[in-house]
Design a protein around this motif. Structure first.
Motif, short mmCIF file in Angstrom:
data_model
loop_
_atom_site.label_atom_id
_atom_site.label_comp_id
_atom_site.label_asym_id
_atom_site.label_seq_id
_atom_site.Cartn_x
_atom_site.Cartn_y
_atom_site.Cartn_z
N LYS A 14 -8.37 1.03 2.60
CA LYS A 14 -8.56 2.38 2.06
C LYS A 14 -7.92 3.42 2.98
CE LYS A 14 -12.73 1.66 -0.63
NZ LYS A 14 -14.17 1.57 -0.50
N LYS A 62 -4.23 3.37 2.54
CA LYS A 62 -3.85 3.96 1.25
C LYS A 62 -3.91 5.50 1.34
CE LYS A 62 -4.86 3.76 -3.68
NZ LYS A 62 -4.84 5.20 -3.86
N ASP A 120 -0.86 7.98 0.78
CA ASP A 120 -0.90 9.04 -0.24
C ASP A 120 -0.62 10.41 0.37
OD1 ASP A 120 -1.41 7.13 -2.07
OD2 ASP A 120 -3.56 7.54 -2.28
N GLU A 180 5.74 11.46 -6.23
CA GLU A 180 4.64 10.94 -7.04
C GLU A 180 4.77 9.43 -7.18
OE1 GLU A 180 2.74 12.43 -11.11
OE2 GLU A 180 4.08 13.86 -10.12
N ARG A 181 3.65 8.74 -7.25
CA ARG A 181 3.65 7.28 -7.37
C ARG A 181 3.37 6.89 -8.81
NH1 ARG A 181 3.47 3.75 -3.16
NH2 ARG A 181 2.84 1.68 -3.79
N PHE A 197 4.28 3.72 -10.11
CA PHE A 197 4.08 2.27 -10.22
C PHE A 197 3.22 1.79 -9.05
CE2 PHE A 197 8.23 3.57 -11.72
CZ PHE A 197 8.22 3.10 -13.02
N ASP A 198 2.08 1.19 -9.37
CA ASP A 198 1.20 0.71 -8.31
C ASP A 198 1.73 -0.57 -7.68
OD1 ASP A 198 -0.62 2.66 -8.15
OD2 ASP A 198 -1.98 1.82 -9.67
N GLU A 199 2.37 -1.38 -8.49
CA GLU A 199 2.84 -2.66 -7.99
C GLU A 199 4.34 -2.79 -8.10
OE1 GLU A 199 0.91 -6.38 -9.21
OE2 GLU A 199 -0.69 -5.07 -9.95
N ASP A 214 5.15 0.10 2.11
CA ASP A 214 4.01 0.95 1.74
C ASP A 214 4.45 2.30 1.19
OD1 ASP A 214 2.05 -0.81 2.18
OD2 ASP A 214 1.56 -0.12 4.21
N VAL A 266 8.11 3.81 -3.69
CA VAL A 266 7.45 4.09 -4.98
C VAL A 266 8.23 3.44 -6.14
CG1 VAL A 266 6.30 6.21 -4.25
CG2 VAL A 266 8.63 6.34 -5.15
N ARG A 298 9.24 -3.87 -10.74
CA ARG A 298 8.06 -2.99 -10.77
C ARG A 298 7.24 -3.22 -12.03
NH1 ARG A 298 11.60 2.58 -11.64
NH2 ARG A 298 11.97 2.26 -13.85
N SER A 317 2.04 0.57 -16.18
CA SER A 317 0.58 0.58 -16.41
C SER A 317 0.20 -0.32 -17.58
CB SER A 317 0.10 2.01 -16.64
OG SER A 317 0.89 2.60 -17.64
#
Ligand code: SF4
Ligand code: SF4
Length: 153
Positions: free
Chosen positions: A24, A27, A31, A40-41, A43-45, A84, A87, A106, A109
């Motif tokens: 956490k 992260k 951020d 801005e992000r 895609f999480d993966e 990390d 993006v 990538r 969602s």
């Protein structure tokens, strides 16, 4: 070290909590950095790889100059990646002078995945996104083709 009266499962729970806490913290830091860069992000993966054998390195460095999140850097004679901070925007692939040198995969969602490694691939993905958005706009304006033609035909 296990204390008297403490069983192995308690030890594992504490370890898990520490790992989660560290995750956490990492992260939050990521951020904050991205926010300060105005990135801005979406895609999480995702994954990013660079073929160091075909990369033109010092002669080029275009990807480093282009990356909006400062995820790429020069390290020991090759391009380093701070995964990390990536993006998965694709800007580095778009400007890379060597096809199939940088590869990005990538996940969206809706769980759809896309992979690209050439500038032409990035343009194609952008076109598809634009076409999808246009379609959504048309759909929101008119519920069916007949109504649309009546209004704009
Ligand atoms: S995809 Fe490339 S340009 Fe975009 S954030 Fe990642 S390394 Fe930077
Ligand atoms: S843009 Fe491509 S060729 Fe140029 S340094 Fe980056 S990875 Fe290497």
């Amino acid at each position: 070290m296990r204390m008297y009266g403490e069983d192995a499962s308690t030890e594992e729970d504490i370890f898990q909590l520490l790992v989660e806490k560290e995750g956490k913290k990492k992260k939050t830091q990521r951020d904050e950095i991205l926010k300060s860069l105005g990135v801005e992000r979406f895609f999480d993966e995702g994954t990013i790889t660079i073929n160091q054998k075909t990369c033109q390195g010092l002669e080029c460095e275009l990807c480093i100059k282009t990356c909006p999140s400062k995820a790429l850097y020069w390290k020991d004679g090759e391009i380093g990646i701070l995964e990390d901070l990536c993006v998965y925007c694709g800007a580095c692939v778009l400007c890379c002078i060597v096809d199939d040198c940088i590869r990005i995969t990538r996940k969206r969602s809706n769980a759809a995945t896309e992979s690209f490694s050439k500038p032409s691939d990035v343009i194609l993905v952008c076109r598809k996104i634009n076409a999808k958005k246009r379609h959504q706009v048309v759909e929101s304006l008119s519920s069916d083709a007949e109504a649309y033609l009546k209004r704009y035909g």
